[in-house]
Design an enzyme around this catalytic site. Structure first.
Site, mmCIF file in Angstrom:
data_model
loop_
_atom_site.group_PDB
_atom_site.id
_atom_site.type_symbol
_atom_site.label_atom_id
_atom_site.label_comp_id
_atom_site.label_asym_id
_atom_site.label_seq_id
_atom_site.Cartn_x
_atom_site.Cartn_y
_atom_site.Cartn_z
ATOM 1 N N SER A 141 0.854 -1.190 0.000
ATOM 2 C CA SER A 141 0.000 0.000 0.000
ATOM 3 C C SER A 141 0.885 1.234 0.000
ATOM 4 O O SER A 141 2.061 1.156 0.385
ATOM 5 C CB SER A 141 -0.868 0.006 1.267
ATOM 6 O OG SER A 141 -1.624 1.194 1.338
ATOM 7 N N TYR A 154 -2.125 -0.133 10.803
ATOM 8 C CA TYR A 154 -2.270 -0.588 9.413
ATOM 9 C C TYR A 154 -0.986 -0.292 8.634
ATOM 10 O O TYR A 154 -0.436 -1.176 7.963
ATOM 11 C CB TYR A 154 -3.470 0.100 8.755
ATOM 12 C CG TYR A 154 -3.673 -0.276 7.304
ATOM 13 C CD1 TYR A 154 -4.119 -1.554 6.953
ATOM 14 C CD2 TYR A 154 -3.406 0.629 6.271
ATOM 15 C CE1 TYR A 154 -4.294 -1.911 5.618
ATOM 16 C CE2 TYR A 154 -3.588 0.285 4.940
ATOM 17 C CZ TYR A 154 -4.032 -0.977 4.615
ATOM 18 O OH TYR A 154 -4.211 -1.332 3.303
HETATM 19 N N1 LIG Z 1 -8.758 -0.399 -1.226
HETATM 20 C C1 LIG Z 1 -7.702 0.344 -0.981
HETATM 21 O O1 LIG Z 1 -7.805 1.584 -0.912
HETATM 22 C C2 LIG Z 1 -6.349 -0.280 -0.789
HETATM 23 C C3 LIG Z 1 -5.216 0.533 -0.847
HETATM 24 C C4 LIG Z 1 -3.967 -0.035 -0.636
HETATM 25 C C5 LIG Z 1 -3.848 -1.380 -0.384
HETATM 26 N N2 LIG Z 1 -4.963 -2.161 -0.317
HETATM 27 C C6 LIG Z 1 -4.785 -3.585 -0.019
HETATM 28 O O2 LIG Z 1 -5.388 -4.328 -1.040
HETATM 29 C C7 LIG Z 1 -5.663 -5.644 -0.573
HETATM 30 C C8 LIG Z 1 -7.025 -6.086 -1.054
HETATM 31 O O3 LIG Z 1 -8.008 -5.246 -0.473
HETATM 32 P P1 LIG Z 1 -9.202 -4.611 -1.306
HETATM 33 O O4 LIG Z 1 -8.983 -3.153 -1.329
HETATM 34 O O5 LIG Z 1 -9.422 -5.346 -2.568
HETATM 35 O O6 LIG Z 1 -10.423 -4.823 -0.262
HETATM 36 P P2 LIG Z 1 -11.577 -5.935 -0.166
HETATM 37 O O7 LIG Z 1 -12.505 -5.816 -1.304
HETATM 38 O O8 LIG Z 1 -12.130 -5.774 1.217
HETATM 39 O O9 LIG Z 1 -10.757 -7.276 -0.275
HETATM 40 C C9 LIG Z 1 -10.067 -7.839 0.817
HETATM 41 C C10 LIG Z 1 -9.967 -9.323 0.579
HETATM 42 O O10 LIG Z 1 -9.239 -9.914 1.673
HETATM 43 C C11 LIG Z 1 -9.976 -11.037 2.108
HETATM 44 N N3 LIG Z 1 -9.692 -11.347 3.505
HETATM 45 C C12 LIG Z 1 -9.846 -10.578 4.602
HETATM 46 N N4 LIG Z 1 -9.517 -11.268 5.713
HETATM 47 C C13 LIG Z 1 -9.143 -12.506 5.303
HETATM 48 C C14 LIG Z 1 -8.708 -13.684 5.950
HETATM 49 N N5 LIG Z 1 -8.572 -13.750 7.295
HETATM 50 N N6 LIG Z 1 -8.413 -14.776 5.203
HETATM 51 C C15 LIG Z 1 -8.550 -14.743 3.860
HETATM 52 N N7 LIG Z 1 -8.948 -13.668 3.183
HETATM 53 C C16 LIG Z 1 -9.239 -12.550 3.898
HETATM 54 C C17 LIG Z 1 -11.420 -10.689 1.862
HETATM 55 O O11 LIG Z 1 -12.184 -11.875 1.698
HETATM 56 P P3 LIG Z 1 -13.113 -12.590 2.798
HETATM 57 O O12 LIG Z 1 -13.730 -11.493 3.621
HETATM 58 O O13 LIG Z 1 -14.066 -13.365 1.957
HETATM 59 O O14 LIG Z 1 -12.168 -13.461 3.565
HETATM 60 C C18 LIG Z 1 -11.324 -9.981 0.519
HETATM 61 O O15 LIG Z 1 -11.318 -10.924 -0.535
HETATM 62 C C19 LIG Z 1 -5.487 -5.592 0.942
HETATM 63 O O16 LIG Z 1 -4.244 -6.175 1.301
HETATM 64 C C20 LIG Z 1 -5.463 -4.104 1.238
HETATM 65 O O17 LIG Z 1 -4.733 -3.793 2.403
HETATM 66 C C21 LIG Z 1 -6.196 -1.642 -0.544
#
Ligand SMILES: NC(=O)c1ccc[n+]([C@@H]2O[C@H](COP(=O)([O-])OP(=O)(O)OC[C@H]3O[C@@H](n4cnc5c(N)ncnc54)[C@H](OP(=O)(O)O)[C@@H]3O)[C@@H](O)[C@H]2O)c1
Length: 246
Positions: A141, A154
């Site tokens: 991130s 975080y």
């Molecule tokens: N959105 C942003 O602004 C942003 C910015 C920078 C980095 N990121 C990073 O991008 C990555 C993906 O996030 P996203 O933005 O796509 O959000 P998201 O739509 O909430 O996706 C998060 C994913 O992680 C899974 N997850 C959460 N806890 C888990 C666990 N204990 N075991 C297995 N899977 C788990 C969730 O699936 P389940 O709930 O079905 O398990 C979901 O598929 C994350 O690492 C996040 O920190 C996001």
């Protein structure tokens, strides 16, 4: 081998960046192995990918459980015969200021964002050593580079992941294993829903919806990194939506 026919394991594939990456990679001919806790969402995605002519399989996986991460990675080998790429993408972001003492949420962020990534590395390395190479990608991130009030824990997990992945790169370059982090700024996904502090949650969601990147913008960066020839190791892609200042 470029993307076509590569076997790619993706954690956090049930929504957001993971789901978009699964679709983009499968559309380019990769065989994708999808893990997350919500099995129903994974099943829908597998159906969608297959209807579009792609190849996918899913296994409900909680990345905080080492044996479940191992089972997901092993499924790639038992079902598709090999493991070319592990994409550690699962993550949670229940941000809040430290004085609120949401200690359970600190624990969860450390367990999912750091230990989940380490369990993925532990599952993939022996297979990649045996195969003579591979690629490990982790979603980091901008918060792995910059800390703000209310993102202390975080950002701490994302700084840690950046460090771990750079150590991995240095150690494993001699084993023909490529390591990369993709570091997005704000992306419109379901990530805001992990925030329990209502005001922070509302403002985060507002930013995501009004000017955030789309999940597919990040998936494009992942596709680019995987699609490079084997001698090119893209180590990091940092991408922000244009209006994002910090
Ligand atoms: N959105 C942003 O602004 C942003 C910015 C920078 C980095 N990121 C990073 O991008 C990555 C993906 O996030 P996203 O933005 O796509 O959000 P998201 O739509 O909430 O996706 C998060 C994913 O992680 C899974 N997850 C959460 N806890 C888990 C666990 N204990 N075991 C297995 N899977 C788990 C969730 O699936 P389940 O709930 O079905 O398990 C979901 O598929 C994350 O690492 C996040 O920190 C996001």
């Amino acid at each position: 081998m470029m993307i076509k026919d590569k076997v790619v394991v993706i954690t956090g594939a049930s929504s957001g960046i993971g789901a978009a990456s699964a679709k983009a990679l499968a559309a380019k001919g990769a065989q994708v192995v999808l893990g997350a806790r919500r099995g129903d969402r994974l099943d829908q995605l597998v159906t969608e990918i297959k209807q579009a002519g792609g190849q996918a399989i899913a296994l409900p996986t909680d990345v905080t459980k080492r044996e479940q991460v191992q089972a997901l990675v092993d499924l790639a080998v038992s079902h598709f015969g090999r493991l070319d790429v592990l994409y550690n993408n699962a993550g949670v972001m229940p941000i809040s200021e430290l004085h609120l003492l949401k200690v359970n949420e600190w624990d969860t962020m450390i367990d999912v964002n750091i230990k989940g990534v380490l369990y993925g590395i532990a599952a993939a390395l022996p297979i990649m050593h045996q195969q003579g190479g591979g690629q490990i990608i982790t979603t980091d991130s901008v918060a792995g580079h910059v800390v703000h009030a209310n993102t202390a824990v975080y950002a701490g997990t994302k700084f840690a992941v950046r460090t771990i992945m750079e150590g991995l790169r240095q150690e494993e370059s001699k084993h023909n294993i490529r390591a990369m982090i993709v570091s997005p700024g704000v992306v419109e996904t379901e990530l805001y829903s992990t925030i329990t502090d209502q005001q922070t949650r509302d403002s985060t969601y507002h930013n995501q919806r009004t000017w955030g990147l789309k999940a597919n913008d990040v998936a494009n960066a992942v596709v680019y990194a995987i699609d490079q020839p084997a001698n090119v190791n893209i180590n990091e892609i940092l991408l922000r939506p244009t209006p994002q200042e910090h």
